[in-house]
Design an enzyme around this catalytic site. Structure first.
Site, short mmCIF file in Angstrom:
data_model
loop_
_atom_site.label_atom_id
_atom_site.label_comp_id
_atom_site.label_asym_id
_atom_site.label_seq_id
_atom_site.Cartn_x
_atom_site.Cartn_y
_atom_site.Cartn_z
N GLY A 265 83.65 65.80 23.20
CA GLY A 265 83.82 67.11 22.59
C GLY A 265 83.50 67.08 21.11
O GLY A 265 82.81 67.95 20.58
N MET A 267 83.69 63.98 17.49
CA MET A 267 83.98 62.62 17.04
C MET A 267 84.27 62.62 15.56
O MET A 267 83.54 63.22 14.76
CB MET A 267 82.78 61.71 17.35
CG MET A 267 82.98 60.28 16.91
SD MET A 267 84.37 59.49 17.75
CE MET A 267 84.84 58.27 16.53
N ASN A 269 84.07 60.61 13.02
CA ASN A 269 83.46 59.67 12.08
C ASN A 269 83.83 60.03 10.65
O ASN A 269 83.79 61.20 10.26
CB ASN A 269 81.93 59.69 12.22
CG ASN A 269 81.48 59.68 13.67
OD1 ASN A 269 81.75 58.75 14.40
ND2 ASN A 269 80.81 60.75 14.07
N HIS A 301 91.53 69.18 14.72
CA HIS A 301 91.84 67.86 15.29
C HIS A 301 91.00 66.77 14.64
O HIS A 301 91.53 65.73 14.22
CB HIS A 301 91.61 67.90 16.80
CG HIS A 301 91.89 66.62 17.50
ND1 HIS A 301 93.10 66.35 18.12
CD2 HIS A 301 91.14 65.50 17.67
CE1 HIS A 301 93.07 65.14 18.64
NE2 HIS A 301 91.89 64.60 18.38
N GLU A 302 89.70 67.00 14.58
CA GLU A 302 88.82 65.95 14.04
C GLU A 302 89.05 65.76 12.54
O GLU A 302 89.01 64.63 12.05
CB GLU A 302 87.36 66.30 14.32
CG GLU A 302 87.03 66.50 15.79
CD GLU A 302 87.50 65.36 16.68
OE1 GLU A 302 87.49 64.19 16.24
OE2 GLU A 302 87.87 65.63 17.85
N HIS A 305 92.11 63.62 11.90
CA HIS A 305 91.86 62.19 12.11
C HIS A 305 91.51 61.48 10.81
O HIS A 305 91.60 60.24 10.74
CB HIS A 305 90.71 61.99 13.10
CG HIS A 305 91.13 61.87 14.53
ND1 HIS A 305 92.12 60.99 14.93
CD2 HIS A 305 90.69 62.48 15.66
CE1 HIS A 305 92.27 61.08 16.25
NE2 HIS A 305 91.42 61.97 16.71
N GLU A 324 95.28 59.34 18.81
CA GLU A 324 94.99 60.56 19.55
C GLU A 324 96.25 61.38 19.84
O GLU A 324 96.25 62.59 19.68
CB GLU A 324 94.24 60.23 20.84
CG GLU A 324 92.87 59.61 20.63
CD GLU A 324 91.92 60.51 19.85
OE1 GLU A 324 92.22 61.71 19.67
OE2 GLU A 324 90.88 60.00 19.40
#
Length: 671
Positions: A265, A267, A269, A301-302, A305, A324
């Site tokens: 969905g 990532m 990085n 969400h990303e 992170h 996660e």
């Protein structure tokens, strides 16, 4: 810890790497058929591990050169690994240079470096970096990266990688270059590059901490008008993380790239998030409310992170829920906080619980049941599951319930103070939460709580109650049970937080909401000064991922539906009532009518119908449930027709049954 496909990898076999990498300098000459990768690493032996050969992971690479401190060295290939035995002794750093080539155009795995629609992309989680260069491709190897990209300027005008852009320019023969430096240490799975013809939406912001940042969303030409919501979502995410947890954006720029050819969905990085277009592009003319909500949630969400996953990452892939589960919890909290009203917050919580129940609860009794922190795997990509993500988020939410919202913020602060720039475990996170909140139920029962990470399955709670009128005492007895799962036939008790409220039969609150902590297989909780048998509002807010079994009567469910201050339990009571009606209809049973007392009591009649804010759907269900014409008559001015019934029943997920019961009752249309 060898991670070869087809070989069982066990969590307890973890061993630290015998070598550490301090810095990585990568140079790419990008060509679809033959990309050249020069990898210069500054390495040293790990003094805590016995001396042994260096083994570097690699897949589908053509090795051209290996140098140690600028000189050639002997090496061998063994089980797909590059093995070097003659390396400098002692603890002093040494330079290792590896030159390889690869064929991105023929890389159909969408892992590593690949070409899609004439654009270069990477995907390195979990083990894709080994398809780019030989490396210690494991999450506990964290290093600082600098990356130089070179490519044809006409074909690839945009050259992106992690971190900050420090230099760019034009080369001979129509080529150009860009040099990127990431100031923060990261594992190899967070490496990324993108090169191609892309356009971008830009926004400059100033953070709460005073830092100035450039935000960019890159897409293919023609999609730029669909990126405004993604940009707004990114800005909201940055502001929320600063306000809620004091976590600021730590780079000069933050980039999102959207592509339709992406096997995940999105990532996270570092500084260069790569998304499937589904979670970036949204236009009011074509996208639904759900699409807009998904974009907001996934962008958040990303971005989250950046701290929970990037600045602090997982020691090994068994700790996947460390990043996660925690980040899913954070994006759920973000969406609830942005919802605004209590009602909207409740809707978001209900959506999250429905997903958990419908998908994750179904996983627990099956052959693929596994703990939030698995003990072994054959293929790590098989463990990107709803158990690791959604149930993992519920485990984090229980921590917040046990220590309080402010206590959770203190735990997060201590977690980053201890572990910033490190690769750690789920136990490290739980310990930081407990240490930041001494005397809390989490601190007092930490070892019991950590069974949520090690034991699979959905615990079931069976609750019984007893009221002692003479002594004005009310007792709740709670028993917990968890069915056997593959490899775990016997389960120890979980630590289960139970948010509780007590209501009178007329709906008055008898006590403030309180937290019960279940730590044994069976416990009793006693409440003094209770004059009448109360209606217990159990598991408020769905305070634990369990199934609840309590013998509620219809009258008690109606009381909760009409009067409970907890919106989740009001919804839950309505669901239970609806389900009972559906089951009775399915079984062909006669639906009971209201007792004469209930018919004549205007107070209880109001309890059933509720005020207008209760919603038409509630009144429809109640009137149909009791087959009471007088109640049906009260609905003649509410738009009670077949069309509305269909909309209402779709939301209850049992439309056909209720539609059959309601379709002939309309007094406002010809249906």
């Amino acid at each position: 810890m060898r991670e070869t496909q087809g070989q069982l990898v066990k969590r307890l076999d973890y061993q630290p790497s015998a070598y550490l990498i301090d810095s990585v300098d990568l140079t790419f000459d990008l060509d679809p058929a033959k990309t050249r990768v020069l990898n210069r690493m500054r390495m040293r032996r790990n003094p805590e591990v016995a001396a042994q050969p260096l083994r570097l992971d690699g897949e589908d690479l053509n090795l051209a050169r290996v140098l140690v401190n600028g000189e050639g060295t002997s090496f061998k290939m063994e089980h797909g690994q590059l093995v070097l035995e003659k390396l400098p002794e002692g603890s002093d750093p040494f330079e290792l240079e590896i030159f390889t080539t690869c064929n991105p155009a023929k890389n159909s795995t969408l892992s590593g470096l690949y070409v899609s629609q004439d654009t270069f992309f990477t995907q390195c989680e979990a083990e894709g970096f080994r398809r780019i260069t030989y490396f210690l491709d494991r999450p506990d190897i964290m290093a600082s990266y600098s990356v130089t990209l070179r490519a044809e300027r006409a074909a690839y005008p945009v050259l992106l990688s992690n971190g900050n852009l420090v230099e760019q320019g034009v080369l001979d023969d129509g080529r150009h270059f860009a040099r990127w430096v990431d100031p923060h240490r990261k594992p190899s799975y967070l490496f990324a590059l993108v090169a191609g013809r892309l356009v971008c939406r830009e926004q400059r912001i100033k953070s709460r901490m005073g830092g100035e940042h450039l935000l960019q969303v890159y897409v293919r030409a023609g999609d730029l008008d669909k990126t405004e919501h993604a940009m707004q979502s990114l800005m909201h995410s940055i502001a929320w993380d600063e306000a809620r947890f004091g976590l600021s954006l730590d780079l000069e720029r933050f980039m999102i790239v959207a592509t339709s050819d992406f096997n995940m969905g999105a990532m996270e990085n570092k500084g260069l998030n790569i998304f499937n277009t589904k979670y970036v592009l949204a236009n009011p003319a074509t996208a639904t409310d759900v699409d807009f909500a998904n974009v907001e949630s996934v962008v958040a969400h990303e971005y989250f992170h950046n701290w929970t996953g990037n600045r602090v990452t997982c020691r090994d892939w068994f700790q996947l829920s460390l990043k996660e589960g925690l980040t899913v919890f954070r994006d759920q909290e973000f969406s609830q906080d942005l919802a605004g009203s209590d009602s909207a917050r409740a809707v978001k919580r209900i959506e999250d619980v429905r997903l958990l129940r419908n998908v994750q609860f179904a996983e627990d009794p099956g052959p693929m049941a596994h703990p939030v922190r698995p003990d072994s795997y054959l293929e790590i990509n098989n463990f990107y599951t709803v158990t690791v993500y959604e149930k993992g988020a519920e485990v984090v939410r229980m921590m917040q319930t046990l220590v309080g919202r402010d206590g959770f913020a203190r735990g997060m602060k201590l977690y980053f103070e201890r572990h910033d720039g490190q690769a750690v475990t789920c136990d490290d996170f739980a310990q930081a939460m407990a240490d930041a909140n001494p005397g809390s139920p989490l601190s007092e029962h930490l070892e019991t709580f950590k069974r949520w990470y090690s034991q699979a399955g959905t615990p079931a709670l069976k609750v019984t109650s007893q009221h002692d009128a003479a002594n004005r005492r009310y007792t709740l007895t709670v028993r917990q049970f968890c069915a056997p799962t593959p490899g775990q036939s016997d389960k120890l008790p979980f630590l289960i937080p139970i948010q509780l409220g007590l209501l009178s039969a007329s709906g008055q609150a008898l006590s403030a909401s309180q937290l019960l902590v279940l730590s044994e297989a069976e416990q009793s909780f006693t409440f003094e000064g209770i004059d009448e048998p109360p209606v217990p509002s159990l598991l408020r807010g769905f305070s634990a991922p369990v199934t609840l079994h309590y013998p509620y009567t219809r009258a008690e469910l109606l009381t909760l539906l009409a009067h409970d201050s907890d919106p989740f339990n009001r919804w839950e009571a309505g669901q239970r009532l609806c389900l009972e009606v559906a089951v009775r209809a399915l079984q062909g049973q006669q639906t009971p009518t209201l007792s004469e007392e209930l018919r004549q009591s205007s107070e209880k009649r109001q309890m059933l119908l509720g005020h207008k804010s209760q919603g038409t759907w509630f009144r429809i269900v109640i009137s149909n449930y009791y087959r009471d014409k007088s109640l049906v008559d009260d609905l003649t001015g509410t738009g009670y027709c077949k069309y509305e019934s269909r909309l209402v029943l779709r939301s209850t997920e049992i439309q056909p049954l209720f539609y059959d019961l309601l379709k002939n009752k309309c007094t406002q249309c010809d249906a």
